[in-house]
Motif scaffolding. Structure first.
Motif, mmCIF file in Angstrom:
data_model
loop_
_atom_site.group_PDB
_atom_site.id
_atom_site.type_symbol
_atom_site.label_atom_id
_atom_site.label_comp_id
_atom_site.label_asym_id
_atom_site.label_seq_id
_atom_site.Cartn_x
_atom_site.Cartn_y
_atom_site.Cartn_z
ATOM 1 N N ALA A 1 18.940 -2.911 6.039
ATOM 2 C CA ALA A 1 17.746 -3.223 5.253
ATOM 3 C C ALA A 1 18.124 -3.607 3.827
ATOM 4 O O ALA A 1 17.559 -4.559 3.254
ATOM 5 C CB ALA A 1 16.794 -2.034 5.249
ATOM 6 N N PHE A 2 19.063 -2.883 3.230
ATOM 7 C CA PHE A 2 19.543 -3.244 1.891
ATOM 8 C C PHE A 2 20.133 -4.652 1.891
ATOM 9 O O PHE A 2 19.884 -5.447 0.977
ATOM 10 C CB PHE A 2 20.597 -2.240 1.415
ATOM 11 N N GLU A 3 20.916 -4.974 2.920
ATOM 12 C CA GLU A 3 21.545 -6.292 2.995
ATOM 13 C C GLU A 3 20.491 -7.392 3.123
ATOM 14 O O GLU A 3 20.591 -8.445 2.475
ATOM 15 C CB GLU A 3 22.506 -6.340 4.187
ATOM 16 N N TYR B 1 12.211 2.364 -0.650
ATOM 17 C CA TYR B 1 10.873 2.954 -0.645
ATOM 18 C C TYR B 1 10.411 2.994 0.807
ATOM 19 O O TYR B 1 10.032 1.982 1.385
ATOM 20 C CB TYR B 1 9.936 2.111 -1.512
ATOM 21 N N VAL B 2 10.450 4.184 1.394
ATOM 22 C CA VAL B 2 10.042 4.385 2.784
ATOM 23 C C VAL B 2 8.638 4.972 2.771
ATOM 24 O O VAL B 2 8.416 6.075 2.277
ATOM 25 C CB VAL B 2 11.023 5.322 3.516
ATOM 26 N N ARG B 3 7.689 4.252 3.323
ATOM 27 C CA ARG B 3 6.284 4.682 3.233
ATOM 28 C C ARG B 3 5.892 5.683 4.311
ATOM 29 O O ARG B 3 5.023 6.511 4.089
ATOM 30 C CB ARG B 3 5.357 3.457 3.340
ATOM 31 N N GLU B 4 6.516 5.586 5.476
ATOM 32 C CA GLU B 4 5.978 6.343 6.607
ATOM 33 C C GLU B 4 7.059 6.647 7.623
ATOM 34 O O GLU B 4 7.779 5.761 8.060
ATOM 35 C CB GLU B 4 4.854 5.532 7.264
ATOM 36 N N THR B 5 7.165 7.905 7.987
ATOM 37 C CA THR B 5 8.011 8.309 9.121
ATOM 38 C C THR B 5 7.266 9.403 9.889
ATOM 39 O O THR B 5 6.411 9.125 10.693
ATOM 40 C CB THR B 5 9.395 8.794 8.657
ATOM 41 N N ARG B 6 7.572 10.672 9.560
ATOM 42 C CA ARG B 6 6.962 11.795 10.283
ATOM 43 C C ARG B 6 5.608 12.177 9.683
ATOM 44 O O ARG B 6 5.419 12.152 8.477
ATOM 45 C CB ARG B 6 7.871 13.019 10.225
ATOM 46 N N LEU C 1 8.735 -6.580 -2.098
ATOM 47 C CA LEU C 1 9.495 -7.120 -0.969
ATOM 48 C C LEU C 1 9.459 -6.128 0.188
ATOM 49 O O LEU C 1 10.022 -5.037 0.099
ATOM 50 C CB LEU C 1 10.944 -7.410 -1.365
ATOM 51 N N GLN C 2 8.807 -6.515 1.279
ATOM 52 C CA GLN C 2 8.670 -5.630 2.430
ATOM 53 C C GLN C 2 9.664 -6.010 3.519
ATOM 54 O O GLN C 2 9.877 -7.189 3.804
ATOM 55 C CB GLN C 2 7.237 -5.693 2.960
ATOM 56 N N ILE C 3 10.265 -4.980 4.124
ATOM 57 C CA ILE C 3 11.284 -5.168 5.165
ATOM 58 C C ILE C 3 10.842 -4.377 6.392
ATOM 59 O O ILE C 3 10.422 -3.222 6.286
ATOM 60 C CB ILE C 3 12.668 -4.705 4.671
ATOM 61 N N PHE C 4 10.956 -4.991 7.573
ATOM 62 C CA PHE C 4 10.356 -4.443 8.788
ATOM 63 C C PHE C 4 11.416 -3.969 9.784
ATOM 64 O O PHE C 4 12.582 -4.355 9.715
ATOM 65 C CB PHE C 4 9.463 -5.498 9.452
ATOM 66 N N ASN C 5 10.943 -3.122 10.699
ATOM 67 C CA ASN C 5 11.771 -2.619 11.803
ATOM 68 C C ASN C 5 13.033 -1.924 11.297
ATOM 69 O O ASN C 5 14.145 -2.190 11.769
ATOM 70 C CB ASN C 5 12.152 -3.759 12.762
ATOM 71 N N MET D 1 4.679 1.585 8.733
ATOM 72 C CA MET D 1 4.540 0.661 7.609
ATOM 73 C C MET D 1 5.913 0.200 7.116
ATOM 74 O O MET D 1 6.904 0.927 7.221
ATOM 75 C CB MET D 1 3.761 1.334 6.472
ATOM 76 N N ALA D 2 5.938 -1.000 6.574
ATOM 77 C CA ALA D 2 7.179 -1.589 6.075
ATOM 78 C C ALA D 2 7.812 -0.726 4.996
ATOM 79 O O ALA D 2 7.132 0.016 4.280
ATOM 80 C CB ALA D 2 6.889 -2.978 5.515
ATOM 81 N N VAL D 3 9.128 -0.839 4.880
ATOM 82 C CA VAL D 3 9.831 -0.258 3.733
ATOM 83 C C VAL D 3 9.974 -1.349 2.673
ATOM 84 O O VAL D 3 9.808 -2.538 2.949
ATOM 85 C CB VAL D 3 11.208 0.306 4.124
#
Length: 648
Positions: free
Chosen positions: A328-330, A363-368, A312-316, A237-239
């Motif tokens: 991603a911040f930039e 805000y990181v929704r999903e990793t491990r 605001l969602q940011i991908f990859n 999922m997007a951050v």
């Protein structure tokens, strides 16, 4: 009866009545006080922002504690406070550059809470929350379902600093597992302090409350990443980069409320501290079309005429790579001035709002997703499943956010109440360790609901109490998962701490009583079926050849190497393939084409039956073989999966 006796009798009657009324009044007052204790009111919105209280961190930890809690997100604070209240010496340690407690809420600026509401109202007719305990204690100190981050940070610190058994250690450079040589038993941690010196800290147990299960992963606990368990390991999922707007005066708030109260969208709303809606923001044209996308606005009100926005969602983004995080911040910071300009142009109430900063953390929704003693499934969540070893409940919608700008996201279902099992915070392979929060043992789809912070706080509270129970019973956490008697002791202790985790039984959802429900379960586990907020999976809707092809292509994840053909070849010569009826012959042909069986459409069904990739039981459930339904296609996918993998 004489007059004097009548008077005496009447007097006694009045005395009895008055006594009963007094008793009722006392009971009512007691009930009210108890209710207020269990359901304390929020602070409410204020126009005066609190000053942040300085968190006093020890410079160095002691050599040994009963338990180490790693991570100062809400789940970690809950775990530490629970452990301390159970008489355990506790180290609450963080490996990020943080000055305050609260993590995602206070430094990620996600100040609107994804609430777990009970299906029932409280005695005041208001929405009631699940789990209570630490969450309700903290929740009473903030403004409401959205909060000012200073209020929240001070509330977390207030709860932690008042426990004499807690040491807080911030800004460490590294926290590494200390394992018994040649074993998988956690014995504590090796901590690299802010100044660079290392310290070994022994502990009988460690609770990993980091957002990504960092400590557990370093200890050798198995995980899946992102959507790996549904065949898409590269997707997550997007951050989000949350941002702040200023000049949101009470007048502006009233204008937003007026708009949203007149909006027909059921997914929009407003109260004293929260706004959610403005779905039109998804039309915002991003500068970076490959990496950024806006969704509707989720706004949480601060106490200084500002709001924080999670939209605001940011991908990859590889959140384990500092360069990717910096990028991603930039991307976000370049995008946001245009986002605000679009808001100003599109909505009169935003005309004078200005960008006033971005969150210190993503805000990181999903990793491990940990592999624990039990892995929560999407069927557990959507069917409101109870668990014998429940340590809390969830009810938030299974909200799968976008994984790419071209994706629209997905709501799989909206549960009423499902249980989180203790087994889902106990990792495989490693002992002396519990993992709470979004990295706990959930499949990726149920994670869309169970990842919310109130659920994580319940897990944290349970973990803190479980350390005490494990010590008293001289058991490992894994051994606890095999003992109903010991888990009952844990549940009794959590009840004493104010949590509400009694067994529950709910009426089955309508889709659970469908004759082809078993097929739906398989489709749900593969991520092929969604019921949205009303849990309508459209089981009896008519299928079509194109939808069948898409379904089969989505099912490749069950066993990719078995799909040696091309499902789309089955519809190559069909006109209006998204409008015509799906026949059993066409559905069977689509399956054979997908797995590379060289047969024509007339032979496809017989070939599937002889290959045990289709069953007579499923054929008997199909009512109209010239006009298949969605449920019929799910049953065929189920048969295919069992035939290829041996599992439904």
């Amino acid at each position: 009866m004489t007059s004097s006796r009548r008077n005496e009798s009447t007097s006694k009657g009045w005395m009895f009545l008055m006594g009963a009324l007094i008793l009722l009044a006392v009971l009512a007052a007691a009930s009210s006080l108890y209710y207020q204790y269990k359901h304390p009111a929020n602070r409410g919105h204020s126009m005066k922002k609190m000053n942040l209280e300085e968190v006093k961190s020890v410079k160095k930890a002691k050599d040994a504690y009963d338990v180490i809690v790693i991570g100062t997100d809400p789940e970690g604070v809950a775990a530490a406070v629970s452990a301390a209240r159970n008489g355990l010496s506790t180290l609450l340690v963080d490996g990020r550059n943080r000055d305050i407690l609260g993590g995602l809420m206070t430094l990620g600026w996600i100040n609107s809470i994804d609430m777990n509401y009970s299906p029932n109202k409280n005695i005041l007719g208001k929405d009631d929350v699940f789990n209570k305990g630490f969450f309700s204690e903290w929740y009473a100190k903030i403004e409401g379902d959205s909060f000012d981050v200073n209020t929240a940070a001070n509330a977390f610190y207030d709860l932690a600093k008042n426990e004499k058994n807690i040491d807080i250690l911030l800004k460490t450079q590294k926290i590494e597992p200390l394992l018994a040589q040649g074993q998988t038993q956690i014995q504590g941690a090796t901590i690299t302090l802010e100044g660079g010196n290392s310290q070994v800290v022994k502990a009988s147990a460690v609770i990993d409350a980091t957002q990504d299960g960092d400590f557990a992963a370093a200890a050798g606990v198995p995980f899946t990443i992102g959507h790996e368990d549904i065949g898409d390991p590269k997707s997550k999922m997007a951050v989000t980069l949350a941002f702040r707007l200023k000049n949101v005066t009470p007048e502006v708030w009233d204008m937003m409320a007026k708009r949203l109260n007149n909006d027909d969208d059921v997914n929009s709303g407003v109260n004293e501290v929260s706004v959610f809606g403005y779905k039109e923001m998804s039309n915002y044209p991003p500068l970076n079309k490959e990496r950024a996308k806006m969704r509707g606005l989720n706004m949480g009100r601060e106490n200084d005429n500002t709001v924080l926005i999670n939209s605001l969602q940011i991908f990859n983004v590889d959140t384990f790579n500092p360069k990717s995080v910096e990028e991603a911040f930039e991307i976000g910071k370049k995008e946001l001035p245009n986002v605000v300009a679009y808001m100003q142009k599109s909505f009169p109430e935003f005309a004078h709002l200005e960008l006033d900063g971005t969150a210190p953390e993503l805000y990181v929704r999903e990793t491990r997703h940990m592999q624990g003693e039990y892995r929560l499934s999407i069927v557990d969540v959507c069917t409101n499943n109870d668990q014998w070893d429940r340590i809390g409940f969830g009810s938030y919608a299974v909200d799968i956010q976008r994984i790419a700008p071209t994706d629209s996201g997905n709501v799989v279902c909206k549960p009423k109440q499902y249980a989180i099992p203790f087994r889902s915070i106990v990792p495989q392979k490693v002992d002396g360790l519990l993992v709470v929060g979004r990295a706990a043992s959930y499949d990726t789809l149920p994670h869309g609901s169970a990842r919310v912070m109130p659920t994580g706080m319940a897990e944290g509270e349970a973990a803190g109490a479980a350390v005490k129970i494990a010590q008293a019973e001289k058991l490992t956490f894994r051994q606890m998962t095999a003992s109903k008697e010991v888990i009952a002791k844990l549940q009794d202790q959590l009840t004493k701490q104010g949590m509400e985790i009694q067994p529950m039984t709910l009426k089955p959802q309508p889709f659970m009583e469908h004759k082809e429900y078993e097929g739906l379960k398989t489709a749900m586990m593969l991520g092929l079926a969604s019921g949205a907020y009303n849990n309508d999976f459209h089981l009896d809707d008519k299928a079509n050849p194109k939808r069948m092809t898409n379904l089969v292509n989505g099912a490749k994840k069950m066993k990719p190497d078995a799909f040696k053909g091309d499902a789309t070849a089955a519809i190559a010569k069909l006109e209006n393939n998204d409008k015509i009826a799906l026949t059993l012959e066409q559905a069977s042909y689509t399956l054979t084409q997908a797995i590379g069986l060289k047969v024509d459409a007339q032979q496809a069904q017989a070939e599937l039956l002889s290959s045990k990739l289709l069953t007579d039981a499923t054929l008997n459930l199909i009512g109209d073989k010239q006009n298949l339904t969605n449920a019929d296609t799910y049953m065929m996918i189920r048969d295919l999966k069992i035939g290829l993998t041996g599992k439904p």
